[in-house]
Structure formats: structure tokens, C-alpha cells
Design a protein around this motif. Structure first.
Motif, PDB file in Angstrom:
ATOM      1  N   VAL A  25     100.813  40.167  44.679  1.00 48.31           N
ATOM      2  CA  VAL A  25     100.662  41.602  44.876  1.00 48.31           C
ATOM      3  C   VAL A  25     101.185  41.917  46.264  1.00 48.31           C
ATOM      4  O   VAL A  25     100.815  41.246  47.232  1.00 48.31           O
ATOM      5  N   ASP A  26     102.045  42.925  46.377  1.00 44.02           N
ATOM      6  CA  ASP A  26     102.783  43.135  47.616  1.00 44.02           C
ATOM      7  C   ASP A  26     102.585  44.557  48.150  1.00 44.02           C
ATOM      8  O   ASP A  26     103.172  45.511  47.636  1.00 44.02           O
ATOM      9  N   PRO A  43     104.349  42.998  32.393  1.00 38.34           N
ATOM     10  CA  PRO A  43     104.461  41.680  31.765  1.00 38.34           C
ATOM     11  C   PRO A  43     103.679  40.631  32.544  1.00 38.34           C
ATOM     12  O   PRO A  43     103.167  40.895  33.643  1.00 38.34           O
ATOM     13  N   SER A  44     103.585  39.439  31.990  1.00 40.90           N
ATOM     14  CA  SER A  44     102.930  38.331  32.684  1.00 40.90           C
ATOM     15  C   SER A  44     103.612  38.100  34.024  1.00 40.90           C
ATOM     16  O   SER A  44     104.842  38.138  34.128  1.00 40.90           O
ATOM     17  N   GLY A  45     102.796  37.885  35.066  1.00 43.63           N
ATOM     18  CA  GLY A  45     103.346  37.591  36.383  1.00 43.63           C
ATOM     19  C   GLY A  45     103.660  38.795  37.230  1.00 43.63           C
ATOM     20  O   GLY A  45     104.171  38.653  38.350  1.00 43.63           O
ATOM     21  N   CYS A  46     103.346  40.025  36.746  1.00 42.66           N
ATOM     22  CA  CYS A  46     103.697  41.217  37.527  1.00 42.66           C
ATOM     23  C   CYS A  46     102.662  41.544  38.598  1.00 42.66           C
ATOM     24  O   CYS A  46     102.903  42.385  39.459  1.00 42.66           O
ATOM     25  N   GLY A  47     101.472  40.906  38.541  1.00 41.53           N
ATOM     26  CA  GLY A  47     100.449  41.137  39.555  1.00 41.53           C
ATOM     27  C   GLY A  47      99.256  41.943  39.088  1.00 41.53           C
ATOM     28  O   GLY A  47      98.298  42.155  39.839  1.00 41.53           O
ATOM     29  N   MET A 204      95.246  54.815  25.200  1.00 43.35           N
ATOM     30  CA  MET A 204      93.943  54.985  25.828  1.00 43.35           C
ATOM     31  C   MET A 204      93.964  55.631  27.203  1.00 43.35           C
ATOM     32  O   MET A 204      93.053  56.393  27.554  1.00 43.35           O
ATOM     33  N   ALA A 205      94.945  55.338  28.020  1.00 46.28           N
ATOM     34  CA  ALA A 205      94.858  55.670  29.447  1.00 46.28           C
ATOM     35  C   ALA A 205      95.231  57.120  29.750  1.00 46.28           C
ATOM     36  O   ALA A 205      96.129  57.694  29.139  1.00 46.28           O
ATOM     37  N   ASP A 206      94.515  57.698  30.718  1.00 48.53           N
ATOM     38  CA  ASP A 206      94.906  58.996  31.288  1.00 48.53           C
ATOM     39  C   ASP A 206      96.113  58.811  32.201  1.00 48.53           C
ATOM     40  O   ASP A 206      97.016  59.645  32.241  1.00 48.53           O
ATOM     41  N   THR A 207      96.086  57.716  32.952  1.00 49.22           N
ATOM     42  CA  THR A 207      97.152  57.411  33.913  1.00 49.22           C
ATOM     43  C   THR A 207      97.527  55.944  33.777  1.00 49.22           C
ATOM     44  O   THR A 207      96.656  55.089  33.600  1.00 49.22           O
ATOM     45  N   ILE A 208      98.822  55.671  33.867  1.00 50.01           N
ATOM     46  CA  ILE A 208      99.329  54.307  33.765  1.00 50.01           C
ATOM     47  C   ILE A 208     100.123  53.976  35.022  1.00 50.01           C
ATOM     48  O   ILE A 208     100.945  54.775  35.476  1.00 50.01           O
ATOM     49  N   ALA A 209      99.867  52.783  35.572  1.00 43.15           N
ATOM     50  CA  ALA A 209     100.708  52.247  36.642  1.00 43.15           C
ATOM     51  C   ALA A 209     101.526  51.119  36.036  1.00 43.15           C
ATOM     52  O   ALA A 209     100.966  50.105  35.610  1.00 43.15           O
ATOM     53  N   VAL A 210     102.834  51.300  35.956  1.00 44.49           N
ATOM     54  CA  VAL A 210     103.715  50.239  35.456  1.00 44.49           C
ATOM     55  C   VAL A 210     104.024  49.313  36.624  1.00 44.49           C
ATOM     56  O   VAL A 210     104.598  49.746  37.628  1.00 44.49           O
ATOM     57  N   MET A 211     103.619  48.039  36.495  1.00 49.45           N
ATOM     58  CA  MET A 211     103.773  47.093  37.591  1.00 49.45           C
ATOM     59  C   MET A 211     104.959  46.164  37.365  1.00 49.45           C
ATOM     60  O   MET A 211     105.281  45.791  36.227  1.00 49.45           O
ATOM     61  N   ASN A 212     105.595  45.798  38.466  1.00 53.08           N
ATOM     62  CA  ASN A 212     106.758  44.913  38.430  1.00 53.08           C
ATOM     63  C   ASN A 212     106.806  44.134  39.734  1.00 53.08           C
ATOM     64  O   ASN A 212     106.859  44.727  40.812  1.00 53.08           O
ATOM     65  N   SER A 213     106.715  42.818  39.639  1.00 44.85           N
ATOM     66  CA  SER A 213     106.853  41.934  40.805  1.00 44.85           C
ATOM     67  C   SER A 213     105.920  42.316  41.945  1.00 44.85           C
ATOM     68  O   SER A 213     106.326  42.377  43.110  1.00 44.85           O
ATOM     69  N   HIS A 215     104.371  45.145  42.687  1.00 49.09           N
ATOM     70  CA  HIS A 215     104.281  46.521  43.161  1.00 49.09           C
ATOM     71  C   HIS A 215     104.303  47.473  41.971  1.00 49.09           C
ATOM     72  O   HIS A 215     104.595  47.075  40.846  1.00 49.09           O
ATOM     73  N   ILE A 216     104.006  48.737  42.231  1.00 44.34           N
ATOM     74  CA  ILE A 216     104.007  49.753  41.174  1.00 44.34           C
ATOM     75  C   ILE A 216     105.402  50.358  41.070  1.00 44.34           C
ATOM     76  O   ILE A 216     105.919  50.946  42.012  1.00 44.34           O
ATOM     77  N   GLU A 217     105.996  50.185  39.902  1.00 43.76           N
ATOM     78  CA  GLU A 217     107.335  50.724  39.642  1.00 43.76           C
ATOM     79  C   GLU A 217     107.278  52.239  39.445  1.00 43.76           C
ATOM     80  O   GLU A 217     108.142  52.978  39.931  1.00 43.76           O
ATOM     81  N   GLN A 218     106.259  52.705  38.706  1.00 50.12           N
ATOM     82  CA  GLN A 218     106.088  54.144  38.492  1.00 50.12           C
ATOM     83  C   GLN A 218     104.664  54.395  38.029  1.00 50.12           C
ATOM     84  O   GLN A 218     104.067  53.594  37.316  1.00 50.12           O
ATOM     85  N   LEU A 219     104.136  55.551  38.449  1.00 49.84           N
ATOM     86  CA  LEU A 219     102.758  55.939  38.139  1.00 49.84           C
ATOM     87  C   LEU A 219     102.784  57.320  37.508  1.00 49.84           C
ATOM     88  O   LEU A 219     103.467  58.221  37.983  1.00 49.84           O
TER      89      LEU A 219
END
Length: 381
Positions: A25-26, A43-47, A204-213, A215-219
Motif C-alpha cells: 500500500v503506497d 485484483p489479487s496483489g493490489c493492496g 452492493m456498494a455506495d462508493t467503490i475505490a478501484v485499487m491498483n498497485s 494506490h487508488i486508481e479511481q473513486l
């Protein structure tokens, strides 16, 4: 011990977790509003799981702070945090009946009115009549409901869900998605859900954080992320996208004018995520109309001709086509099954058309396959 109370946001400020030289997590900063259903998707490994474990107190951050309301819980012991976790493995006590599994945390805290609280929690998850059964006598979905009741009965400020539906079959998983959302709405707790399943997060979610490596790619909310992705990674990971290379040749009113291998297309200026001249334009498969090669389309619609069907998969709700364009790129088209007509066979010549408003535009320097799990290379125009 910090008491669980309402109205407290979960805040992560510049949180980093390193394992040796690897940053899982960065420098992650994130605020999750109290009472919301929030998903960490990737995906797996994104933090995402490492982030959840730091909130739970199962991992210590290398840097940064974690707050629940005004309380700094960065280094608090797990049992001193107003947090409970529901795991994929359920982690029920096999020798205790369902009532005692749910009551376990209440008894440890010396809570009063245990019978009333447990019965209320079991009714909430629709297991009121099964209190005397052992976990082995329940289905996987029922065991997951027990694990949820055991966590909710303690009234944590934050409930962490770590891939909670991963062990269930597809039909039951979809039922539980609806149930989890219903329960979260009824109890009003903050749910933080970790998943790699895009459909699960969007349901299900009201808000989604798409994670990549790390960090958050988009929220954003599911509609924002799906309709207006900022990067190729988000466009490909959250649903399926057709990304086509294009060159900006001008503007007309609120639209960009684009050249795609000699065809003139348009996209809204408002859906442009990059100011570059070279772009990746995207359109979702269900937005595309599949027509005859010479079909007349509305004057203001985008159209690509001389396509050839290379594959067709009937799925019941829709037929999913792969169409090869003249420059050897394949795009996907979902055609809803509204009638009883036949499926187009490979080799059929077609045209593709869509409303320009359904086009989004990304930075042309991006990898068009970012976020896609591929078994073999796919050509990109």
C-alpha cells in the motif's frame, strides 16, 4: 476500550505498508463516511486486503495514520478497536450452537440483555428459527449469515468484509449480495467490503475505490466509474470496454471530432479524460448496435463499417459477439435477446454504430489492455 458510537468516519491518511522493499500500500489517503457501504475493488496483489488488515489491526502501517472519528487507532490492538471482521472462512466455533456463536462477543464484554440482542441479530439475518443448531448443520450461506450476525451484534463502528461471499456458489452469492445490502441499510453501520468481483462491488456498494498497485486508481459510485472511467485500467477492470486508438482532428459544439483509421467519429468533450491529441476512445459492448453492412444510421451516430463476426456466444439474456474491424482489431458487442431470431454466424459482415454520447476518451499513451486478464495477446487498433 474505544466504544462504538455512530457518526464516525474512517480516515486513512498517507498510509503505507511495506514488506521489505515492496510497497503493498503506497501513500493511501481515504475517507469512508460513517454509515456507508464502501468497496475496495481490485485484483489479487493490489493492496486491498492489506488495507483492510491495517484497519482491523492485524497489520501495522509502515507510515501514516488511521482514525475512526476522533480516535487514532493506528497502533491500537485489534480488540481495542470498534471494528469487527467477517472472513470468507466464516470462522465459527463448531462446538457451539448458533445462539452461542453469536453471543460469544457479548459474553466476553459482559453485556446485558444477551438473549434479546442475539435474537434480534438472528432475526435480522433471517435465521431466527435455527438458534439451537450447530454450524455443521447449516449450509454455506447460512453459516455466512451467522458470521455476519456475530459481527453485527457487537455494534462496531466499522464492519470489515474480507471476500465474504467467495466460498459460495454463483446463485447463492447473488442472493447474499442483495441480503448484505439490505442488512447494511437496516443497521446503518459502516461496511468496508474487500472484493475482486466487480459485479459484487457494483451491486452492493455506495462508493467503490478501484485499487491498483497499492494506490487508488479511481473513486466514485458504481455509475460514475462504469460510465466515466478515468483510465484504461478502470475501464477494463470494471466491466468490459472496447478501446480504440483515435486522433483528435477538431471540435464541433460540445463534441470532439476524431479520426479512427479513416472513419470520422465523435465523443463529448465532457467525457475527455486527457488533453492529448492521441486518445483511446472507449465504448461499452452493450451500447453498440450491430447492423447490416450498408445499414443507414442516424446522421449524428458513430459508425464503423466492414466488420466481420468472428465469434458468437449465446448467453440467454444476450448474445455476445466478437467483430473484427478492417485494421484487425476485435471489438465486443452485446446484443440483448428481445426476439427469437437466430444468432449471426462467424463470417457475417456487419456494421457497428452507437450514440456519440456513449463514447469516453482516455489518454492515448495508456496501455489499452491495462486491467485485462488475458490468456493470449489481443490486437489493439
Amino acid at each position: 476500550m474505544v466504544e462504538a458510537t455512530g457518526g464516525r468516519d474512517l480516515r486513512l491518511e498517507h498510509v503505507t505498508k511495506r514488506f521489505g522493499t515492496f510497497a503493498a500500500v503506497d501513500d493511501l489517503s481515504l475517507t469512508i463516511p460513517s454509515g456507508s457501504f464502501f468497496a475496495l475493488l481490485g485484483p489479487s496483489g493490489c493492496g486491498k486486503t492489506t488495507t483492510l488488515r491495517m484497519v482491523a489491526g492485524l497489520e501495522e502501517p509502515t507510515a501514516g495514520t488511521i482514525h475512526i472519528g476522533t480516535d487514532d487507532v493506528t497502533y491500537a490492538k485489534p480488540y481495542k478497536r470498534p471494528v469487527n471482521t467477517v472472513f470468507q472462512s466464516y470462522a465459527l466455533f463448531p462446538h457451539l450452537d448458533i445462539f452461542e456463536n453469536v453471543a460469544f462477543g457479548l459474553r466476553r464484554r459482559g453485556a446485558k440483555q444477551i438473549k434479546q440482542e442475539v435474537e434480534k441479530a438472528l432475526e435480522l439475518v433471517e435465521l431466527g428459527g435455527l438458534a439451537k443448531r450447530k454450524p455443521a448443520q447449516l449450509s454455506g450461506g447460512q453459516q455466512q449469515r451467522v458470521a455476519l450476525a456475530r459481527a453485527i451484534v457487537n455494534r462496531p463502528a466499522v464492519l470489515l468484509l474480507d471476500e465474504p461471499l467467495g466460498a459460495l456458489d454463483l446463485k447463492l452469492r447473488r442472493q447474499m449480495q442483495i441480503e448484505l445490502k439490505r442488512i447494511q441499510t437496516e443497521v446503518g453501520l459502516t461496511f468496508v467490503h474487500v472484493t475482486h468481483d466487480q459485479e459484487e462491488a457494483m451491486t452492493m456498494a455506495d462508493t467503490i475505490a478501484v485499487m491498483n498497485s497499492g494506490h487508488i486508481e479511481q473513486l466514485g459510485n458504481p455509475t460514475q466509474l462504469y460510465e466515466s472511467p478515468n483510465t484504461a485500467y478502470v475501464a477494463n477492470f470494471l466491466g468490459q470496454s472496447n478501446l480504440i486508438r483515435a486522433t483528435v482532428v477538431g471540435t464541433s459544439g460540445d463534441d470532439l471530432l476524431l479520426d479512427v483509421h479513416g472513419s470520422r467519429l465523435a465523443a463529448p468533450v465532457s467525457r475527455r479524460a486527457s488533453g492529448d491529441k492521441e486518445l483511446l476512445i472507449g465504448v461499452r459492448p452493450e451500447k453498440i448496435h450491430l447492423g447490416a453492412p450498408d445499414e443507414v444510421v442516424p446522421d449524428n451516430h458513430n459508425v464503423l463499417r466492414d466488420g466481420v463476426v468472428t465469434d458468437a456466444s449465446f448467453t440467454g439474456v444476450s448474445t455476445q459477439y466478437l467483430v473484427r474491424l478492417p485494421w484487425d482489431q476485435e471489438v465486443m458487442v452485446f446484443v440483448q435477446n428481445l426476439g427469437v431470431g437466430g444468432v449471426l454466424v462467424p463470417g457475417t459482415k456487419v456494421s457497428l454504430s452507437w450514440n456519440p454520447a456513449h463514447t469516453f476518451a482516455l489518454d492515448g499513451s495508456e496501455d489499452a489492455l491495462a486491467g485485462v486478464q488475458l490468456e493470449e495477446p489481443v490486437s489493439v487498433g
